[in-house]
Design an enzyme around this catalytic site. Sequence first.
Site, PDB file in Angstrom:
ATOM      1  CD  GLU A 118      42.191 -40.804   0.641  1.00 30.55           C
ATOM      2  OE1 GLU A 118      41.353 -40.624  -0.467  1.00 30.55           O
ATOM      3  OE2 GLU A 118      42.701 -40.324   1.173  1.00 30.55           O
ATOM      4  CE1 TYR A 172      38.893 -47.507  -9.994  1.00 33.80           C
ATOM      5  CE2 TYR A 172      37.591 -47.358 -12.123  1.00 33.80           C
ATOM      6  CZ  TYR A 172      38.090 -47.721 -11.303  1.00 33.80           C
ATOM      7  OH  TYR A 172      37.925 -45.658 -10.934  1.00 33.80           O
ATOM      8  CB  ALA A 196      32.749 -40.738  -6.815  1.00 33.68           C
ATOM      9  CG  HIS A 218      42.418 -44.150  -3.881  1.00 28.37           C
ATOM     10  ND1 HIS A 218      40.319 -43.507  -3.734  1.00 28.37           N
ATOM     11  CD2 HIS A 218      42.488 -43.619  -2.979  1.00 28.37           C
ATOM     12  CE1 HIS A 218      40.936 -42.286  -2.770  1.00 28.37           C
ATOM     13  NE2 HIS A 218      41.436 -42.406  -2.243  1.00 28.37           N
ATOM     14  CB  ILE A 219      41.925 -50.196  -7.166  1.00 28.82           C
ATOM     15  CG1 ILE A 219      41.117 -50.771  -5.714  1.00 28.82           C
ATOM     16  CG2 ILE A 219      42.101 -51.033  -7.358  1.00 28.82           C
ATOM     17  CD1 ILE A 219      39.477 -51.441  -6.710  1.00 28.82           C
ATOM     18  NE  ARG A 262      32.915 -46.694 -12.654  1.00 29.54           N
ATOM     19  CZ  ARG A 262      33.845 -46.313 -11.419  1.00 29.54           C
ATOM     20  NH1 ARG A 262      34.227 -46.768 -10.274  1.00 29.54           N
ATOM     21  NH2 ARG A 262      34.134 -45.183 -11.517  1.00 29.54           N
ATOM     22  CG  ASN A 290      37.602 -47.706  -2.618  1.00 32.47           C
ATOM     23  OD1 ASN A 290      37.771 -46.583  -2.978  1.00 32.47           O
ATOM     24  ND2 ASN A 290      38.203 -48.343  -3.164  1.00 32.47           N
ATOM     25  NE  ARG A 336      41.541 -43.056 -12.570  1.00 27.52           N
ATOM     26  CZ  ARG A 336      40.553 -43.462 -12.537  1.00 27.52           C
ATOM     27  NH1 ARG A 336      39.914 -44.418 -11.324  1.00 27.52           N
ATOM     28  NH2 ARG A 336      39.426 -43.900 -13.509  1.00 27.52           N
ATOM     29  N   PRO A 391      30.105 -46.423  -2.977  1.00 24.81           N
ATOM     30  CG  PRO A 391      29.808 -44.607  -4.532  1.00 24.81           C
ATOM     31  CD  PRO A 391      30.649 -45.125  -2.862  1.00 24.81           C
ATOM     32  CG  ASN A 392      30.069 -46.466  -9.268  1.00 22.10           C
ATOM     33  OD1 ASN A 392      28.400 -46.925  -9.020  1.00 22.10           O
ATOM     34  ND2 ASN A 392      30.078 -45.502  -8.841  1.00 22.10           N
TER      35      ASN A 392
END
Length: 149
Positions: A103, A23, A82, A105-106, A18, A79, A112, A10-11
């Site tokens: 897995e 990102y 969320a 993640h950017i 965004r 990726n 975070r 998602p997203n």
Amino acid sequence: MTKILVLNGPNLNLLGQREPAVYGSATLADVEALCAKACDAAGVSLAFKQSNHEGELVEALHQAGRDQAAGELLGVVFNAGAYTHTSVALHDAIKGAAVTVIELHISNVHAREAFRHHSYISPAAKAVMAGFGVQGYALAIAGLVQLSK
């Protein structure tokens, strides 16, 4: 020719719009082009998918497991967005389909918000890549190719 599935949750369709400070400015189309180049260099083909819907991601993982069992797929660069931090269903799909997953993640999720520090995907994944920006996709593709040897 075997393939690699790059699966985005998602997203990620909003990349480039965004939170560019987190990102970057690359769009999802830019990421797909980067992945195509990395797959071409590795001698594998690319399947690329993005969905905002958890069930579609589950179905894609199930199909990836069937494709890997048939010798048509090396694995998945995933990726999950969320859903990484919320989805037991995606964890179960990876395990149930017996598919090799990297897995991705950017951003560095561990630098975070605290809720991003836990992943339901990691225990089911072969490896985890985080914090390399969109270049992490190319690194994950290269890593998946190496793991398959």
